[in-house]
Scaffold this motif. Structure first.
Motif, PDB file in Angstrom:
ATOM      1  N   LEU B 197       0.854  -1.199   0.000  1.00  8.30           N
ATOM      2  CA  LEU B 197       0.000   0.000   0.000  1.00  8.30           C
ATOM      3  C   LEU B 197       0.876   1.229   0.000  1.00  8.30           C
ATOM      4  O   LEU B 197       1.782   1.348   0.835  1.00  8.30           O
ATOM      5  N   THR B 198       0.623   2.146  -0.928  1.00 10.09           N
ATOM      6  CA  THR B 198       1.343   3.418  -0.960  1.00 10.09           C
ATOM      7  C   THR B 198       0.335   4.551  -0.894  1.00 10.09           C
ATOM      8  O   THR B 198      -0.677   4.518  -1.588  1.00 10.09           O
ATOM      9  N   VAL B 199       0.627   5.518  -0.060  1.00 15.26           N
ATOM     10  CA  VAL B 199      -0.271   6.664   0.090  1.00 15.26           C
ATOM     11  C   VAL B 199       0.536   7.946  -0.043  1.00 15.26           C
ATOM     12  O   VAL B 199       1.583   8.085   0.580  1.00 15.26           O
ATOM     13  N   CYS B 205       2.588  14.548   9.354  1.00 15.02           N
ATOM     14  CA  CYS B 205       3.198  13.445  10.110  1.00 15.02           C
ATOM     15  C   CYS B 205       3.071  12.108   9.381  1.00 15.02           C
ATOM     16  O   CYS B 205       2.176  11.320   9.713  1.00 15.02           O
ATOM     17  N   PRO B 206       3.947  11.835   8.434  1.00 11.09           N
ATOM     18  CA  PRO B 206       3.821  10.597   7.655  1.00 11.09           C
ATOM     19  C   PRO B 206       3.867   9.339   8.502  1.00 11.09           C
ATOM     20  O   PRO B 206       3.168   8.367   8.200  1.00 11.09           O
ATOM     21  N   VAL B 226       4.198   5.664   3.098  1.00 10.20           N
ATOM     22  CA  VAL B 226       3.506   6.948   3.114  1.00 10.20           C
ATOM     23  C   VAL B 226       4.467   8.036   2.651  1.00 10.20           C
ATOM     24  O   VAL B 226       5.583   8.140   3.155  1.00 10.20           O
ATOM     25  N   ILE B 227       4.020   8.821   1.696  1.00 10.46           N
ATOM     26  CA  ILE B 227       4.859   9.861   1.085  1.00 10.46           C
ATOM     27  C   ILE B 227       4.163  11.204   1.219  1.00 10.46           C
ATOM     28  O   ILE B 227       2.994  11.343   0.849  1.00 10.46           O
ATOM     29  N   THR B 507       8.111   7.210   4.147  1.00 13.97           N
ATOM     30  CA  THR B 507       8.359   6.332   5.291  1.00 13.97           C
ATOM     31  C   THR B 507       9.200   5.118   4.927  1.00 13.97           C
ATOM     32  O   THR B 507       9.750   4.475   5.812  1.00 13.97           O
ATOM     33  N   SER B 508       9.316   4.817   3.650  1.00 17.38           N
ATOM     34  CA  SER B 508      10.136   3.649   3.293  1.00 17.38           C
ATOM     35  C   SER B 508      11.625   3.990   3.294  1.00 17.38           C
ATOM     36  O   SER B 508      12.467   3.099   3.324  1.00 17.38           O
ATOM     37  N   THR B 509      11.955   5.252   3.252  1.00 19.51           N
ATOM     38  CA  THR B 509      13.368   5.641   3.228  1.00 19.51           C
ATOM     39  C   THR B 509      13.749   6.662   4.296  1.00 19.51           C
ATOM     40  O   THR B 509      14.920   6.766   4.654  1.00 19.51           O
TER      41      THR B 509
END
Lengths: 295, 758, 162
Positions: B197-199, B205-206, B226-227, B507-509
């Motif tokens: 899931l990508t948002v 506040c991601p 989350v971006i 949030t992935s990086t």
């Protein structure tokens, strides 16, 4: 954006005659739209009942200002910006230019039209009290012909007008009878720009030999229509200055208005402030006699 | 310390893209195959949902429809207390509560579809004010309608009354306030068929959103990304709400198999999302014969709306700030957050402090008037000094310059001259003039042990392009995060401002540096960034690529070499609490905040007694903030906050009807325009804070605390009427000036009770 | 019932376009969606915030209130058309950058165009005239102070040709 564009027709015949023919063929079906500063707000909120619109925007017959010795004819399609830029209008009918500068923002003044303001018939509209005190006349036009009525007869109730289903306002006629008059207008809004009026008072008056020779007063947002304050005028006419005059005027005014509580303000506030503005006008009117007014 | 970049007004890092229209906000973004979502919301304040019917005239088969039943994980918006459902399931507790979600390829088809959903309710009685809630005739939440309460005590309040020369009471109320960011809330969610899931969204506040999505979807944390998109204003209004919205878009994306965009229009955003908590504060104060404060008994109540959300933390900050910048030998604050059937209230710049400080600073003037002392003198006698303890028994070790700020603010505003001038002027003029002040403080960073709990991490990496990138989850939404963090990194390493940029917030990086709230970014995150920067330098030194005295060229060359050798160069810093920070959560005592900014604001006003409107003729905003990292940005923060404070005081009234905001349009929720804002004169002083980057403390929320009390104090002076509620509209001033005369200030409580609530 | 699409031919930022759209689509949406010019923003949809402002035949208008039919044959200028190209900024944009006139940036395209519109007809405005010229563009971040500075700076620098 709560409307579906695919459900709305908008046509632009390009000539006034074309517009009137369309409206004659299907009276009450085609909603005229000029600058759209009112209609498009309803549309965006999903509250526009009409599905067919006919454009008056830019029609040359409607967007002109003509001045003869008898009167000034303002095309109903003139925008507020047009009014503000027209020098003679600003000089001869200052209350109108002032009202135009109060309406909305520069961007809305570039699109909103005087005709639209009148037809929308909101009692809060900024230019309507000015038109009442100037005793404007409206030129109404349809495929059946033209008619001219005093603006004072245009509104019959809350957002109700005498406009027929196939008719539009072609122009507003003003007669330059107010040379040397003291003119006053004040709008009380929720903020200094882009504000719908809580109330708005327009006044014209002439004092001679310390007596009020002529006076006209009109008020907005104090009744279901913009209102000419006839009783107040009667009380003031012919009076010499005395400190009780403003109070008498206020009392008379209170009998002819019917302000309400709404989302913007309260009846009590409106009533009291209207009396304050009236006092301001009367005091300034008497003071104006000592000021030389250029012919 | 001389600095080359910090303290200089360098160009805003993302300024050019914003000025040219290239910046991409969430509604500017599109994904292939994307469809559009919208929300069906409750039209009642409280009750049961009996039936949901999809009405005629809509091609329902074309729509994706989501209800609570479609939630794979837990039906919560995970935040603090987890009492708020993502979608109402059988019951609703506030108007506008989300019930059903719809999605369709044609954005324009949604409004008609929403209108065609017929919901049958069984309405139940509802509560809409603090007074109704505390009466407990009806219980709508928990056992007693109270989300949270605190009792903060210092000294011995009960025994202080007998030695008082005066005992003064007062009650002060503040209304709800809409954040009114010019960009409404919006998200895009995309669910892959492999369960990722990508948002993307407009947010502060991601990682809050990430946590909420994990709870809602039941997906593993690494599957949720989350971006943050370019965000057009937030002010707290996008602190927690995006979690709800992201949840909605995600549910639709998961069910439809298509990317889903949801953008609120202004009417929906205003009616359905969070606002500043309304408040009621009651003061009872003991004052000694020499004007010294002896004791305070304060009752502080806020209206939290229907679910707990952030009310406990708003209450906390309001409680801690309730005593302001003064020395209280004895003080007791009873604080409660109440439930009502209103859309939950939430974060808005200041976060409880504008509410309690409004009350305090009005009360200080009220006391001064009652005891016959000038308002500035009364404050002067009671200001905190270095070495004294605050209301939470925190000893302030750093110098406090409030006396000097007071002097300077009085001087800048020509206060005493005006007081005299206005006395004479007001005798004859219908334009009444007044001047009023507010003295206050604002704690930066999370309360107490909050920062330890957040345990923020900040990274710095060397890029392939040859520069450095700051890695944080701290978002830019106009306040200047990007700019100041790049300044700090560049300054710390002796580089140029243009050598440093920001890594995308993802949030992935991105490391979790915590939420972008609580005026913590400059002070806390900036400091950790310095640690990360110095670590990077040390890494290069340890690798033999850099001398300790190397300059910019060598540093950048060393980074390049390191990357060639090892692939990547990243350094991380972690939050380290300043020494001697102890906070007792039970007793609500100790070091509440690591540092405070201090301020005195002065407003000069004219009250037009024909229209009862207030014009602000001059506004002086003077504050001590540690270090001005960027003069233009810092001034911009103060000016913007003051403008919002002016709105809070004089213009912005939320009109409620059974828990629903009915003036939910920009035409009738009145925000100041360019023609309404006075000249705002901003001045800074600097007492460097040892643990802030280059001495900086937080300033984002500070300017929200002072304007309302300063302005109302000025109006009170101009009119002689004690106004104690905001927003203070001309209609209220009219009522105050034309009401039955002789309402002595001492009988305030009875007077307010008689007039009823605003 | 469904209306028919119509061909609207107009010029945007000097480039001729022809789009097949419903006549009551808002100019704002046509610019953003058909033409991909996302600089104009929707902040309120009711003509109050000015973040959708564009220049229509040189006049500042709120594009959320303009039916696209009214743009037939017109010349539209959006924020994307302001900078001269080659990475440089228009002097008004430059002034805003220098003076801190943009914070979150969402009101900025409209604000910059309102400034250009003001300075074209009034190259040396007083502060009062600046306030009036920008009265229809709401900003929640700046408190307007730095925006006024930006406009006066741009005027000083003769940023706009009359």
């Amino acid at each position: 954006m709560r409307a579906q564009p695919s459900q709305y027709e908008l046509v632009a015949p390009g000539k006034l005659a074309g517009v009137l023919d369309l409206m004659a063929r299907e009276p009450g079906v085609w909603l005229p739209i000029a600058g759209g500063t009112e209609v498009m707000v309803q549309y965006g909120a999903g509250r526009l009942g009409a599905r067919k619109l006919v454009s008056l925007w830019g029609l040359p017959e409607l967007r002109r200002i003509e001045r003869t010795s008898q009167e000034t004819i303002i095309g109903a399609g003139c925008t507020y910006s047009d009014l503000r830029k027209h020098l003679h209008l600003a000089q001869e009918f200052p209350l109108l230019g002032r009202a135009a500068s109060w309406t909305g923002s520069i961007a809305n003044q570039n699109r909103g039209t005087l005709g639209g303001n009148i037809v929308n018939a909101s009692p809060a509209a900024d230019s309507l009290p000015a038109l009442l005190v100037y005793e404007a006349e409206l030129l109404l036009v349809s495929a059946r012909g033209e008619r001219r009525i005093p603006y004072a007869e245009f509104h019959t109730g809350y957002k109700q007008t005498v406009l027929a289903a196939d008719e539009i306002i072609a122009a507003i006629a003003l007669q330059p009878r107010f040379n040397g008059y003291y003119s006053y207008s004040r709008k009380v809004g929720t903020r200094n720009a882009q504000a719908i009026a809580k109330l708005c008072l327009a006044g014209l008056g002439k004092v001679s030999g310390n007596k009020i020779e002529d006076v006209r007063l009109a008020i907005g947002s104090m009744a279901v229509t913009p209102l000419r304050l006839k009783r107040t005028e009667t009380v003031l006419l012919g009076q010499a200055w005395s400190p009780t005059i403003p109070r008498e005027a206020r009392k008379a005014m209170e009998t002819e208005v019917a302000p309400i509580d709404d989302i913007r303000s309260t009846a009590a506030y409106r009533l009291h402030v209207a009396g304050n503005l009236l006092q301001e006008f009367v005091e300034a009117l008497f003071a104006s006699e000592s000021v030389e007014i250029e012919p | 310390m001389q600095t080359r970049i910090v303290g200089v007004s360098v160009p805003r890092k993302e300024g050019a893209s914003k000025l040219t229209g290239r910046a991409r906000y969430i509604d500017d973004l599109s994904l292939p195959g994307m469809i559009f979502g919208a929300t069906v919301r409750s039209t009642i304040a409280r009750g049961a949902i009996e039936k949901i019917q999809l009405g005629e005239g809509v091609a329902w088969h074309e729509f994706t429809i989501v209800t609570a039943k479609d939630i794979p994980g837990r039906n919560v918006v995970s935040l603090i207390m987890e009492d708020q459902p993502c979608l109402a399931d059988g019951v609703v507790n506030h108007p506008e509560e989300p019930i059903l979600l719809l999605a369709h390829p044609d954005r324009h088809a949604l409004a008609a579809a929403i209108a065609a959903v017929k919901i049958l309710y069984k309405p139940a009685p509802s509560l809409h004010t603090i007074e109704e809630s505390e009466r407990r005739d009806l219980i709508i939440w928990g056992k007693d309608n109270i989300f949270k309460s605190y009792l903060m005590e210092k000294g011995d309040v009960d025994n202080a009354w007998e030695s008082a020369a005066w005992i003064v009471e007062g009650e002060y109320t503040t209304g709800a306030q809409e954040q009114l960011y010019i960009e409404p809330n919006g998200v895009i969610a995309q669910a892959s068929d492999t369960g990722a899931l990508t948002v993307w969204g407009s947010m502060q506040c991601p990682f809050y959103v990430h946590k909420a999505l994990v709870a809602l979807t039941g997906l593993p944390a690494e599957s949720v990304r989350v971006i943050q998109a370019e965000t057009g204003g937030a002010f707290g209004g996008k602190e927690e709400y995006p979690s709800m919205l992201a949840g909605h878009a995600s549910l639709l994306a998961m069910k439809s198999g298509r990317p889903v965009k949801i953008i609120y229009d202004r009417m929906e955003d205003m009616a359905a999302t969070t606002k500043r908590h309304p408040s009621r504060t009651r003061h009872r104060t003991a004052i000694a014969a020499d004007g010294k404060l002896l004791a305070a008994e304060i009752e502080f109540a806020i209206d939290g709306g229907a679910y707990a959300t952030l009310s406990s933390t708003v209450l906390s900050r309001g409680t801690i700030h309730a005593g302001g910048p003064y020395f209280w030998p004895n003080i007791r604050v009873h604080a409660k957050a109440y439930a009502t059937n209103t859309p939950p209230h939430g974060a808005f710049r200041g976060f409880g402090a504008p509410q309690s400080l409004f009350a305090l600073e009005r009360h200080m003037d009220h006391i001064a008037h009652t005891i016959g002392m000038a308002p500035d003198e009364f404050r002067r006698r009671n200001l905190l000094h270095q070495g004294m303890t605050t209301s939470t028994d925190q000893m302030i070790h750093e110098p406090i310059v409030m006396d000097h700020l007071l002097d300077r603010a009085l001087d800048l505003s020509a206060y005493h001259a005006k007081v005299e001038q206005f006395k004479t002027h007001n005798l004859t003029s219908p334009q009444k003039k007044g001047i009023g002040m507010a003295a206050f403080l604002h704690g930066a960073g999370f309360t107490g042990s909050g920062e330890r709990y957040l345990n923020a991490v900040v990274g710095l990496e060397a890029t392939a392009a040859g520069g450095l990138r700051v890695m944080v989850s701290s978002t830019e939404f106009g306040q200047g995060t990007n700019t100041i963090l790049c300044q700090i990194a560049a300054e710390t390493l002796g580089l140029e401002y243009d050598d440093v940029s920001m890594a995308p917030i993802d949030t992935s990086t991105s490391p979790n540096s915590g939420p972008t709230v609580a005026s913590r970014t400059a002070m806390i995150i900036g400091r950790i960034l310095q640690t990360a920067a110095l670590k990077m330098r040390q890494t290069l030194i340890d690798a033999g690529l850099l001398e300790t005295s190397s300059g910019r060229e060598q540093f950048l060359a060393a980074c390049r070499t390191y990357r060639e050798r090892f692939g990547e160069l990243q350094s991380f810093g972690r939050y380290e609490a300043a020494p001697n920070i102890f906070w007792n959560d039970e007793l609500y005592r100790g070091e509440a905040y690591p540092a405070y900014a201090w301020a005195v604001y002065v407003a000069t006003v004219t009250v037009d007694t024909s229209t009862y409107s207030v014009t602000i003729d001059d506004f002086v905003a003077l504050q001590e903030i540690g270090k001005v990292l960027h003069p233009v940005l810092a001034a911009g923060q103060i000016e913007g906050g003051v403008a919002q404070g002016i709105g809070y005081a004089l213009y912005e009234k939320v009109v409620w009807n059974d828990g629903r905001m009915i003036n939910n349009q920009m035409t009738n929720y009145i925000m100041p325009t360019a023609e309404d804002i006075p000249p705002i004169r901003v001045f800074f002083e600097e007492v460097p804070y040892q643990y802030g980057p280059y001495g900086a403390k937080g300033i984002g929320e500070l300017p929200m605390d002072g304007p309302a009390p300063a302005i109302v104090n000025a109006v009170v002076q101009a009119t002689g009427i004690s106004f104690n509620a905001i927003p203070l509209l001309p209609e209220d001033i009219f009522r105050g000036l034309t009401a039955e005369p002789e309402r002595p200030e001492e009988s305030l409580a009875t007077a307010l009770a008689a007039e009823g609530s605003q | 019932m469904s209306a028919k699409r119509c061909e609207i031919a107009f010029t945007v930022n000097g480039t001729a376009h022809s789009v097949s759209v419903y006549p009551m689509e808002r100019l704002l949406d046509v610019l953003r969606i058909e033409l991909g010019l996302t600089g104009a923003k929707e902040g309120c949809g009711e003509g109050e915030c000015g973040s959708c402002s564009v220049l229509l035949n040189g006049e500042l208008v709120n594009s959320c209130l303009v039916p696209v039919l009214h743009a037939q044959g017109a010349s539209v200028c959006t924020i994307e058309g302001l900078a001269p190209g080659n990475g440089a900024l228009h002097p008004v944009q430059q002034a805003f950058l220098k003076c801190g006139g943009a914070q979150c940036g969402i009101c900025t395209p409209g604000m910059v165009l309102a400034t250009v519109h003001l300075l074209r007809s009034n190259p040396s405005p007083t502060l009062e005239q600046v306030r009036e010229g920008l009265g229809g563009n709401l900003c929640r971040c700046t408190g307007y102070t730095r925006i006024f500075e930006s406009v006066l700076e741009a005027a000083e620098a003769k940023a706009v040709k009359v």
